[in-house]
Design a protein around this motif. Sequence first.
Motif, PDB file in Angstrom:
ATOM      1  N   ARG A 173      60.620 -79.871  -0.165  1.00 26.11           N
ATOM      2  CA  ARG A 173      59.610 -79.808  -1.233  1.00 26.11           C
ATOM      3  C   ARG A 173      59.594 -81.090  -2.056  1.00 26.11           C
ATOM      4  NH1 ARG A 173      59.991 -73.549  -3.387  1.00 26.11           N
ATOM      5  NH2 ARG A 173      58.664 -72.682  -1.756  1.00 26.11           N
ATOM      6  N   PHE A 209      64.432 -86.857  -4.406  1.00 24.38           N
ATOM      7  CA  PHE A 209      64.519 -87.504  -5.703  1.00 24.38           C
ATOM      8  C   PHE A 209      65.641 -88.537  -5.696  1.00 24.38           C
ATOM      9  CE2 PHE A 209      61.794 -84.220  -7.372  1.00 24.38           C
ATOM     10  CZ  PHE A 209      62.112 -83.120  -6.600  1.00 24.38           C
ATOM     11  N   GLN A 215      64.886 -80.870  -2.965  1.00 21.85           N
ATOM     12  CA  GLN A 215      64.490 -79.485  -3.208  1.00 21.85           C
ATOM     13  C   GLN A 215      63.868 -78.972  -1.926  1.00 21.85           C
ATOM     14  OE1 GLN A 215      61.742 -79.055  -6.485  1.00 21.85           O
ATOM     15  NE2 GLN A 215      63.322 -78.201  -7.819  1.00 21.85           N
ATOM     16  N   TYR A 268      66.060 -73.215  -1.083  1.00 21.41           N
ATOM     17  CA  TYR A 268      66.929 -73.270  -2.248  1.00 21.41           C
ATOM     18  C   TYR A 268      66.154 -73.072  -3.549  1.00 21.41           C
ATOM     19  CZ  TYR A 268      71.583 -74.617  -3.968  1.00 21.41           C
ATOM     20  OH  TYR A 268      72.826 -74.629  -4.517  1.00 21.41           O
ATOM     21  N   GLY A 269      64.956 -72.548  -3.429  1.00 24.89           N
ATOM     22  CA  GLY A 269      64.178 -72.251  -4.625  1.00 24.89           C
ATOM     23  C   GLY A 269      63.884 -73.482  -5.445  1.00 24.89           C
ATOM     24  N   GLN A 270      64.174 -73.384  -6.745  1.00 25.66           N
ATOM     25  CA  GLN A 270      63.874 -74.481  -7.652  1.00 25.66           C
ATOM     26  C   GLN A 270      65.092 -75.348  -7.910  1.00 25.66           C
ATOM     27  OE1 GLN A 270      60.901 -75.049  -8.781  1.00 25.66           O
ATOM     28  NE2 GLN A 270      59.867 -73.197  -8.142  1.00 25.66           N
ATOM     29  N   ASN A 271      66.168 -75.129  -7.158  1.00 31.73           N
ATOM     30  CA  ASN A 271      67.398 -75.867  -7.404  1.00 31.73           C
ATOM     31  C   ASN A 271      67.440 -77.140  -6.578  1.00 31.73           C
ATOM     32  OD1 ASN A 271      68.061 -73.794  -9.084  1.00 31.73           O
ATOM     33  ND2 ASN A 271      69.506 -72.834  -7.669  1.00 31.73           N
ATOM     34  N   PHE A 272      68.301 -78.051  -6.975  1.00 32.65           N
ATOM     35  CA  PHE A 272      68.439 -79.353  -6.346  1.00 32.65           C
ATOM     36  C   PHE A 272      69.776 -79.428  -5.611  1.00 32.65           C
ATOM     37  CE2 PHE A 272      64.917 -81.411  -8.565  1.00 32.65           C
ATOM     38  CZ  PHE A 272      64.739 -80.562  -9.647  1.00 32.65           C
ATOM     39  N   PHE A 309      72.322 -82.212  -4.391  1.00 31.99           N
ATOM     40  CA  PHE A 309      72.614 -83.627  -4.599  1.00 31.99           C
ATOM     41  C   PHE A 309      73.536 -84.165  -3.517  1.00 31.99           C
ATOM     42  CE2 PHE A 309      70.941 -85.191  -8.600  1.00 31.99           C
ATOM     43  CZ  PHE A 309      70.506 -84.026  -9.198  1.00 31.99           C
ATOM     44  N   LYS A 326      62.540 -74.480 -16.216  1.00 32.67           N
ATOM     45  CA  LYS A 326      63.788 -74.523 -15.446  1.00 32.67           C
ATOM     46  C   LYS A 326      64.829 -75.349 -16.188  1.00 32.67           C
ATOM     47  CE  LYS A 326      61.025 -72.915 -12.189  1.00 32.67           C
ATOM     48  NZ  LYS A 326      59.710 -72.976 -12.839  1.00 32.67           N
ATOM     49  N   TYR A 335      69.279 -76.309 -16.085  1.00 36.37           N
ATOM     50  CA  TYR A 335      70.445 -76.303 -15.190  1.00 36.37           C
ATOM     51  C   TYR A 335      71.669 -76.852 -15.922  1.00 36.37           C
ATOM     52  CZ  TYR A 335      66.438 -76.632 -11.982  1.00 36.37           C
ATOM     53  OH  TYR A 335      65.237 -76.446 -11.343  1.00 36.37           O
ATOM     54  N   TYR A 366      75.306 -78.646 -14.717  1.00 38.98           N
ATOM     55  CA  TYR A 366      76.109 -79.200 -13.635  1.00 38.98           C
ATOM     56  C   TYR A 366      77.472 -79.605 -14.192  1.00 38.98           C
ATOM     57  CZ  TYR A 366      71.874 -79.664 -10.805  1.00 38.98           C
ATOM     58  OH  TYR A 366      70.733 -79.422 -10.083  1.00 38.98           O
ATOM     59  N   GLU A 421      80.850 -85.604  -6.951  1.00 41.82           N
ATOM     60  CA  GLU A 421      79.492 -85.074  -6.869  1.00 41.82           C
ATOM     61  C   GLU A 421      79.153 -84.153  -8.036  1.00 41.82           C
ATOM     62  OE1 GLU A 421      80.214 -84.382  -2.164  1.00 41.82           O
ATOM     63  OE2 GLU A 421      78.448 -83.414  -3.006  1.00 41.82           O
ATOM     64  N   LEU A 422      77.859 -83.946  -8.231  1.00 47.68           N
ATOM     65  CA  LEU A 422      77.395 -82.940  -9.189  1.00 47.68           C
ATOM     66  C   LEU A 422      77.458 -81.564  -8.526  1.00 47.68           C
ATOM     67  CD1 LEU A 422      75.797 -85.632 -10.123  1.00 47.68           C
ATOM     68  CD2 LEU A 422      74.276 -84.022 -11.241  1.00 47.68           C
ATOM     69  N   LEU A 466      76.347 -77.529  -9.214  1.00 47.38           N
ATOM     70  CA  LEU A 466      75.557 -76.619 -10.028  1.00 47.38           C
ATOM     71  C   LEU A 466      76.406 -75.418 -10.429  1.00 47.38           C
ATOM     72  CD1 LEU A 466      72.679 -75.937 -11.099  1.00 47.38           C
ATOM     73  CD2 LEU A 466      72.348 -74.663  -8.962  1.00 47.38           C
ATOM     74  N   TYR A 485      65.504 -69.927 -14.832  1.00 42.13           N
ATOM     75  CA  TYR A 485      64.110 -70.195 -14.500  1.00 42.13           C
ATOM     76  C   TYR A 485      63.169 -69.830 -15.638  1.00 42.13           C
ATOM     77  CZ  TYR A 485      65.405 -71.094  -9.594  1.00 42.13           C
ATOM     78  OH  TYR A 485      65.940 -71.604  -8.446  1.00 42.13           O
ATOM     79  N   HIS A 538      58.979 -77.721  -8.901  1.00 44.01           N
ATOM     80  CA  HIS A 538      58.818 -78.684  -7.808  1.00 44.01           C
ATOM     81  C   HIS A 538      58.602 -80.106  -8.275  1.00 44.01           C
ATOM     82  CE1 HIS A 538      58.729 -75.096  -5.519  1.00 44.01           C
ATOM     83  NE2 HIS A 538      57.540 -74.720  -5.960  1.00 44.01           N
TER      84      HIS A 538
END
Lengths: 111, 111
Positions: A31, A34, A91, A95-99, A101, B31, B33, B35, B42-43, B45, B50, B97
């Motif tokens: 989606r 980044f 995205q 994984y829905g709206q999550n990122f 990394f 949204k 988050y 982290y 790494e990051l 979550l 939401y 998104h």
Amino acid sequence: EDQVTQSPEALRLQEGESSSLNCSYTVSGLRGLFWYRQDPGKGPEFLFTLYSAGEEKEKERLKATLTKKESFLHITAPKPEDSATYLCAVQSSNYGQNFVFGPGTRLSVLP
Amino acid sequence: EADIYQTPRYLVIGTGKKITLECSQTMGHDKMYWYQQDPGMELHLIHYSYGVNSTEKGDLSSESTVSRIRTEHFPLTLESARPSHTSQYLCASSESHTEAFFGQGTRLTVV
């Protein structure tokens, strides 16, 4: 499961020496991809969003490109102030709206 | 420029204390988050939301809790801090998104 890998882990360049950082991804239904820059002890700073293969974005000495399996961050004639960790994130429809990394590439530009 | 703020920036606290890390954004993003990031790592979550009254745990197991009573506010609470909670905590927000914007982070040290 979505996965993001970045290479190289670390990169040292001389000022003015152009190079590219790689972000490879395995996702179902991309989606968005980044790019972020992170300085030590600070939060990531947003650089670019890419949505579809063939898309390119530019900002000063940085140019991001996207294919169906990977993205590149090209750095042209870097300066010492470009030294930072560069993070890639995706995205996906999984994984829905999550990122998700990647681990990042630590870039050092020497004067 | 991103309008997302985290306080405090640095916190040193004793074992067993209750702490709340604040995160606020003025962009009206649904949204948000949290982290966790150790130095050079790494990051991960740990929590996401939401929207108002919606919170979920992330991929990394965490003893912290979060709440989302107002759109702009997403605090993270540790009921009893331990040395293993020592880390950097990063808050982010996004629209659907699109890219996430990060705060400057809270560096937590539990002694």
